[in-house]
Design a protein around this motif. Sequence first.
Motif, PDB file in Angstrom:
ATOM      1  N   ASP A 237       0.583  -1.325  -0.032  1.00  0.00           N
ATOM      2  CA  ASP A 237      -0.155   0.137  -0.034  1.00  0.00           C
ATOM      3  C   ASP A 237       0.860   1.274   0.201  1.00  0.00           C
ATOM      4  OD1 ASP A 237      -2.237  -1.558   0.032  1.00  0.00           O
ATOM      5  OD2 ASP A 237      -2.735  -1.246   2.133  1.00  0.00           O
ATOM      6  N   TYR A 238       1.736   1.079   0.863  1.00  0.00           N
ATOM      7  CA  TYR A 238       2.575   2.266   0.803  1.00  0.00           C
ATOM      8  C   TYR A 238       3.530   2.631  -0.437  1.00  0.00           C
ATOM      9  CZ  TYR A 238       5.954   5.592   2.547  1.00  0.00           C
ATOM     10  OH  TYR A 238       6.928   6.972   2.791  1.00  0.00           O
ATOM     11  N   ALA A 239       4.072   1.542  -0.768  1.00  0.00           N
ATOM     12  CA  ALA A 239       4.809   1.496  -2.432  1.00  0.00           C
ATOM     13  C   ALA A 239       4.170   2.099  -3.333  1.00  0.00           C
ATOM     14  CB  ALA A 239       5.418   0.175  -2.391  1.00  0.00           C
ATOM     15  N   TYR A 240       2.856   1.560  -3.336  1.00  0.00           N
ATOM     16  CA  TYR A 240       1.580   1.962  -4.394  1.00  0.00           C
ATOM     17  C   TYR A 240       1.484   3.516  -3.964  1.00  0.00           C
ATOM     18  CZ  TYR A 240      -2.417   3.020  -7.109  1.00  0.00           C
ATOM     19  OH  TYR A 240      -3.341   3.374  -8.081  1.00  0.00           O
ATOM     20  N   MET A 241       1.171   4.084  -2.911  1.00  0.00           N
ATOM     21  CA  MET A 241       1.105   5.567  -2.689  1.00  0.00           C
ATOM     22  C   MET A 241       2.212   6.321  -3.091  1.00  0.00           C
ATOM     23  SD  MET A 241       0.583   7.662   0.655  1.00  0.00           S
ATOM     24  CE  MET A 241       2.374   7.373   1.083  1.00  0.00           C
ATOM     25  N   VAL A 242       3.406   5.844  -2.890  1.00  0.00           N
ATOM     26  CA  VAL A 242       4.639   6.541  -2.981  1.00  0.00           C
ATOM     27  C   VAL A 242       4.828   6.658  -4.649  1.00  0.00           C
ATOM     28  CG1 VAL A 242       7.281   6.814  -2.973  1.00  0.00           C
ATOM     29  CG2 VAL A 242       5.860   6.249  -0.827  1.00  0.00           C
ATOM     30  N   GLY A 243       4.755   5.539  -5.266  1.00  0.00           N
ATOM     31  CA  GLY A 243       4.683   5.400  -6.756  1.00  0.00           C
ATOM     32  C   GLY A 243       3.733   6.351  -7.276  1.00  0.00           C
ATOM     33  N   PHE A 244       2.548   6.312  -7.110  1.00  0.00           N
ATOM     34  CA  PHE A 244       1.428   6.961  -7.586  1.00  0.00           C
ATOM     35  C   PHE A 244       1.943   8.505  -7.449  1.00  0.00           C
ATOM     36  CE2 PHE A 244      -2.562   9.406  -7.679  1.00  0.00           C
ATOM     37  CZ  PHE A 244      -2.935   9.089  -8.850  1.00  0.00           C
ATOM     38  N   GLN A 245       2.254   8.835  -6.105  1.00  0.00           N
ATOM     39  CA  GLN A 245       2.815  10.348  -6.013  1.00  0.00           C
ATOM     40  C   GLN A 245       3.940  10.858  -6.724  1.00  0.00           C
ATOM     41  OE1 GLN A 245       3.506  10.400  -1.838  1.00  0.00           O
ATOM     42  NE2 GLN A 245       1.563  10.831  -1.372  1.00  0.00           N
ATOM     43  N   THR A 246       5.019   9.759  -6.884  1.00  0.00           N
ATOM     44  CA  THR A 246       6.047  10.041  -7.776  1.00  0.00           C
ATOM     45  C   THR A 246       5.807  10.209  -9.364  1.00  0.00           C
ATOM     46  OG1 THR A 246       7.569   8.932  -6.450  1.00  0.00           O
ATOM     47  CG2 THR A 246       8.377   9.122  -8.506  1.00  0.00           C
ATOM     48  N   ALA A 247       4.756   9.295  -9.931  1.00  0.00           N
ATOM     49  CA  ALA A 247       4.466   9.324 -11.166  1.00  0.00           C
ATOM     50  C   ALA A 247       3.877  10.633 -11.392  1.00  0.00           C
ATOM     51  CB  ALA A 247       3.396   8.178 -11.559  1.00  0.00           C
ATOM     52  N   PHE A 248       2.926  11.296 -10.417  1.00  0.00           N
ATOM     53  CA  PHE A 248       2.055  12.252 -10.455  1.00  0.00           C
ATOM     54  C   PHE A 248       3.091  13.588 -10.765  1.00  0.00           C
ATOM     55  CE2 PHE A 248      -0.658  15.842  -9.404  1.00  0.00           C
ATOM     56  CZ  PHE A 248      -1.743  15.815 -10.103  1.00  0.00           C
ATOM     57  N   ARG A 249       4.038  13.314  -9.775  1.00  0.00           N
ATOM     58  CA  ARG A 249       4.968  14.530  -9.650  1.00  0.00           C
ATOM     59  C   ARG A 249       5.668  14.591 -11.111  1.00  0.00           C
ATOM     60  NH1 ARG A 249       7.089  13.403  -3.689  1.00  0.00           N
ATOM     61  NH2 ARG A 249       5.262  14.128  -2.732  1.00  0.00           N
ATOM     62  N   MET A 250       6.299  13.439 -11.314  1.00  0.00           N
ATOM     63  CA  MET A 250       6.781  13.611 -12.853  1.00  0.00           C
ATOM     64  C   MET A 250       6.192  14.120 -13.959  1.00  0.00           C
ATOM     65  SD  MET A 250       9.092  10.030 -12.296  1.00  0.00           S
ATOM     66  CE  MET A 250       9.956  10.012 -13.758  1.00  0.00           C
ATOM     67  N   MET A 251       4.825  13.533 -14.156  1.00  0.00           N
ATOM     68  CA  MET A 251       4.060  14.210 -14.977  1.00  0.00           C
ATOM     69  C   MET A 251       3.679  15.882 -14.995  1.00  0.00           C
ATOM     70  SD  MET A 251      -0.167  13.366 -15.822  1.00  0.00           S
ATOM     71  CE  MET A 251      -0.615  14.130 -14.557  1.00  0.00           C
ATOM     72  N   LEU A 252       3.561  16.235 -13.550  1.00  0.00           N
ATOM     73  CA  LEU A 252       3.465  17.472 -13.553  1.00  0.00           C
ATOM     74  C   LEU A 252       4.873  18.236 -14.126  1.00  0.00           C
ATOM     75  CD1 LEU A 252       1.655  18.218 -10.057  1.00  0.00           C
ATOM     76  CD2 LEU A 252       1.003  18.425 -12.406  1.00  0.00           C
ATOM     77  N   LEU A 253       5.942  17.753 -13.745  1.00  0.00           N
ATOM     78  CA  LEU A 253       7.028  18.533 -14.145  1.00  0.00           C
ATOM     79  C   LEU A 253       7.405  18.252 -15.748  1.00  0.00           C
ATOM     80  CD1 LEU A 253       9.920  16.876 -11.656  1.00  0.00           C
ATOM     81  CD2 LEU A 253       9.367  19.129 -11.801  1.00  0.00           C
ATOM     82  N   GLY A 254       6.717  17.218 -16.519  1.00  0.00           N
ATOM     83  CA  GLY A 254       6.721  17.161 -17.902  1.00  0.00           C
ATOM     84  C   GLY A 254       5.586  18.193 -18.400  1.00  0.00           C
ATOM     85  N   ILE A 255       4.736  18.321 -17.721  1.00  0.00           N
ATOM     86  CA  ILE A 255       3.984  19.378 -18.486  1.00  0.00           C
ATOM     87  C   ILE A 255       3.579  21.004 -17.734  1.00  0.00           C
ATOM     88  CG2 ILE A 255       2.124  17.599 -19.216  1.00  0.00           C
ATOM     89  CD1 ILE A 255       0.326  18.214 -16.789  1.00  0.00           C
ATOM     90  N   THR A 256       4.510  21.086 -17.002  1.00  0.00           N
ATOM     91  CA  THR A 256       4.798  22.461 -16.269  1.00  0.00           C
ATOM     92  C   THR A 256       6.067  22.877 -16.538  1.00  0.00           C
ATOM     93  OG1 THR A 256       2.946  21.698 -14.737  1.00  0.00           O
ATOM     94  CG2 THR A 256       4.264  23.684 -14.071  1.00  0.00           C
ATOM     95  N   ASP A 257       6.112  24.260 -16.720  1.00  0.00           N
ATOM     96  CA  ASP A 257       7.379  24.874 -16.856  1.00  0.00           C
ATOM     97  C   ASP A 257       8.216  24.869 -15.715  1.00  0.00           C
ATOM     98  OD1 ASP A 257       9.378  26.472 -17.476  1.00  0.00           O
ATOM     99  OD2 ASP A 257       8.109  28.214 -17.815  1.00  0.00           O
ATOM    100  N   PRO A 258       9.362  24.153 -15.562  1.00  0.00           N
ATOM    101  CA  PRO A 258      10.141  23.969 -14.359  1.00  0.00           C
ATOM    102  C   PRO A 258      10.421  25.430 -13.626  1.00  0.00           C
ATOM    103  CG  PRO A 258      11.128  22.861 -16.320  1.00  0.00           C
ATOM    104  CD  PRO A 258      10.032  23.658 -16.784  1.00  0.00           C
TER     105      PRO A 258
END
Length: 144
Positions: A110-131
């Motif tokens: 459960d914890y690994a899933y949450m961290v993975g989801f948060q990481t994926a979401f952050r990476m997606m935001l970094l990819g679509i948002t101007d750094p």
Amino acid sequence: MRSETTSTTRSPQDLGQHIRVLTHALQGIAGSIGMAPAFVDAPQFFYNYMYGDWHPYMEASEPATEDLKARNQNVLHLVNYLESLLPKEAHRKVEEYIDAVNNRYTAELDYAYMVGFQTAFRMMLLGITDPELLMAKFQPTADS
């Protein structure tokens, strides 16, 4: 199988439109970063997700690979061996131990899933948002 908590306030037409919009958005994001926008199973995923038919724990813990199947068999053989060494009265303690270990692994998953989801979401935001916009709050200002 639909979840009992599924909201039925949306009509199937609304849901279909919503899924098309989400799929189109994903294709746009993929295209903007140079990926092929081939989300063939995205509409079915969204449909399952919105109706409560997606179970990430079951998907993640299902012994889908030969390696995992072999590891499961090894565990079963070891449990059977341990139980053969112990008196019948102690078998319940082996089951309690296995339950405790499985509960720990479930919490870890459960914890690994949450961290993975948060990481994926952050990476997606970094990819679509101007750094520069993301880092602006960390830039020193004239009065600091």
